[in-house]
Enzyme design. Structure first.
Site: not given
Ligand SMILES: *[C@@H]1O[C@H](CO)[C@@H](O)[C@H](O)[C@H]1NC(C)=O
Ligand SMILES: *[C@@H]1O[C@H](CO)[C@@H](O)[C@H](O)[C@H]1NC(C)=O
Ligand SMILES: *[C@@H]1O[C@H](CO)[C@@H](O)[C@H](O)[C@H]1NC(C)=O
Ligand SMILES: *[C@@H]1O[C@H](CO)[C@@H](O)[C@H](O)[C@H]1NC(C)=O
Ligand SMILES: *[C@@H]1O[C@H](CO)[C@@H](O)[C@H](O)[C@H]1NC(C)=O
Ligand SMILES: *[C@@H]1O[C@H](CO)[C@@H](O)[C@H](O)[C@H]1NC(C)=O
Ligand SMILES: *[C@@H]1O[C@H](CO)[C@@H](O)[C@H](O)[C@H]1NC(C)=O
Length: 387
Positions: A117, A201, A235
């Protein structure tokens, strides 16, 4: 110094009224994203071979995937150290290191490489759960913005060119800067340089939300490729039921999951940052999504086979980064289904109806504070007044 925008409540009534209605099917592939994706291809030296020509030389019964586990340039070690005093972020150096890793993976005949990430320019350890007020912002946010990757920039083009030059699928995870915001971005670049996925994200986790702006629901999509269907998540998205549901409904063969860092097993003081918790998320995703999970993370990195396999490939955090910068595993890709949905599966349109129908009536139909789209303006991040 940070912009804390008020969230809106105007759409609540409309949402409550439609919550039991059938959801609108999403088009596939997302037309807007497709046009957007084409405009992201800005390399000057495109591939002189078609994708079919490239793939035809691959042994698809033995498709090798690689997960990056070495930290980016200047990232503070040891693993759980969150002290950035005297540390300089180095996007240029990190892009060059990323290209060397792409070359190394390709030399080992890997056909896919995937990064942890926001590896470009590095996960800002300490942004979550450090002292209050967070000194990371005070001292490093300007540097972080300067070292975030701009799509279409020289650094971006170098990475796309590396995918072309090494005939490999590259799964990037990077802090993206556009004219107004930062995003926790992911992209999948194909061996002929096409940008297959470009996404943000959906909801950065906890204090990450003070730095990075939210993504959008239509950025949760998988793509069909000659090596199977590929999707990407970042994540904490693996703990968001609506994110995993939307992705798993699209039946990936290969899931590229990016985590920032995963230490060694056995540190009982850690909670969500422990290897136990992080690898559990990868394993559960592989079972429920019936998908290979490439869990790229600094330190402990793992590749889980699809389904309920008890055997996975892993290198733990205390193993040398220089000697073992990557984790590999090979699969028989000719066995992949490459289908876009499974009507009879546990993550399907049918089960979505059941969630809607079974959602308890006593729970008030309110949207809550988590879901509304949240943005942080670059000016606000560096202390300028934001309305
Ligand atoms: C075409 O690709 C081959 C192999 O990838 C390379 O050796 C050659 O120089 C390329 N030709 C041009 C004109 O780019
Ligand atoms: C365990 O985690 C704590 C909290 O981050 C850290 O201070 C400590 O160094 C870790 N222990 C080991 C052995 O890595
Ligand atoms: C990074 O590289 C670019 C050229 O690609 C250069 O213009 C820039 O000055 C470099 N940045 C640093 C901090 O060295
Ligand atoms: C599959 O490919 C990997 C990477 O090139 C190689 O190490 C391995 O020996 C291959 N396995 C088989 C069965 O060919
Ligand atoms: C997967 O689907 C795509 C698009 O339909 C197709 O081009 C590709 O050949 C398929 N790959 C496999 C392994 O079936
Ligand atoms: C490395 O970590 C593993 C568990 O993650 C442990 O079993 C092993 O003893 C550790 N090795 C060293 C040298 O610390
Ligand atoms: C790969 O999978 C295909 C389809 O399931 C199967 O027919 C073939 O025997 C497998 N090949 C190898 C080398 O495992």
């Amino acid at each position: 110094m940070k912009s804390h925008l008020l969230t809106t409540t105007t759409t609540l009534t409309a949402l409550a009224a439609t919550s039991l209605a059938l959801p609108q099917p999403n088009t596939l592939p997302h037309p807007k994203t497709l046009a957007e994706r084409a405009s992201l291809l800005t390399t000057t030296n495109p591939s002189n071979r078609t994708l079919d020509e490239i793939i035809s030389s691959w042994d698809l019964t033995n498709l090798t995937l690689a997960a990056v586990r070495i930290p980016p340039v200047n990232w503070p070690l040891p693993m759980m150290n969150k002290d950035w005093d005297g540390v300089k972020l180095d996007l240029n150096g990190t892009v060059d290191l990323g290209i060397r890793l792409i070359e190394k993976a390709a030399a080992e005949k890997a056909r896919v490489i995937h990064f942890p990430e926001v590896w470009f320019p590095g996960y800002p350890k300490g942004v979550i759960n450090s002292e209050t007020p967070n000194p990371w912002f005070e001292y490093h946010v300007k540097d972080y913005i300067e070292n975030s990757l701009v799509v279409g920039s020289t650094n971006w083009n170098k990475l796309v060119q590396a995918a072309i030059d090494n005939s490999i699928y590259v799964g990037l995870s990077f802090s993206e800067k556009d004219t107004a915001h930062l995003y926790m971005a992911q992209s999948l670049i194909s061996p002929d340089g096409e940008i297959l996925i470009h996404r943000h994200k959906l909801r950065p986790s906890a204090q990450e939300r003070d730095l990075w702006t939210d993504g959008k629901l239509d950025q949760i999509y998988a793509v069909s490729t000659p090596i199977g269907r590929i999707g990407m998540l970042s994540c904490g998205e693996h703990t968001s039921p609506e994110v995993t549901f939307l992705m798993q409904a699209q039946t990936e063969d290969i899931h590229l999951g990016s985590w920032p860092l995963t230490p060694d097993f056995g540190n009982e003081t850690l909670t969500y940052e422990s290897a136990e918790v992080i690898t559990s998320l990868g394993r559960v995703y592989a079972i429920l999504g019936d998908s290979i999970v490439v869990q790229a993370s600094i330190g402990t990195a793992t590749i889980f086979p699809a389904g309920s396999s008890a055997v996975w490939s892993q290198t733990v955090a205390n193993v040398s980064f220089e000697e073992f910068p990557l984790v590999y595993r090979s699969f028989n890709a000719t066995a992949f289904t490459n289908t876009t949905y499974n009507a009879d599966g546990e993550v399907s349109w049918g089960t979505l109806q059941a969630v809607n129908q079974g959602f308890p009536e006593y729970i008030p139909q309110v949207q809550g504070g988590l879901v509304p789209w949240h943005e942080d303006f670059l000016g606000g991040l560096v202390g300028e007044e934001v309305d």
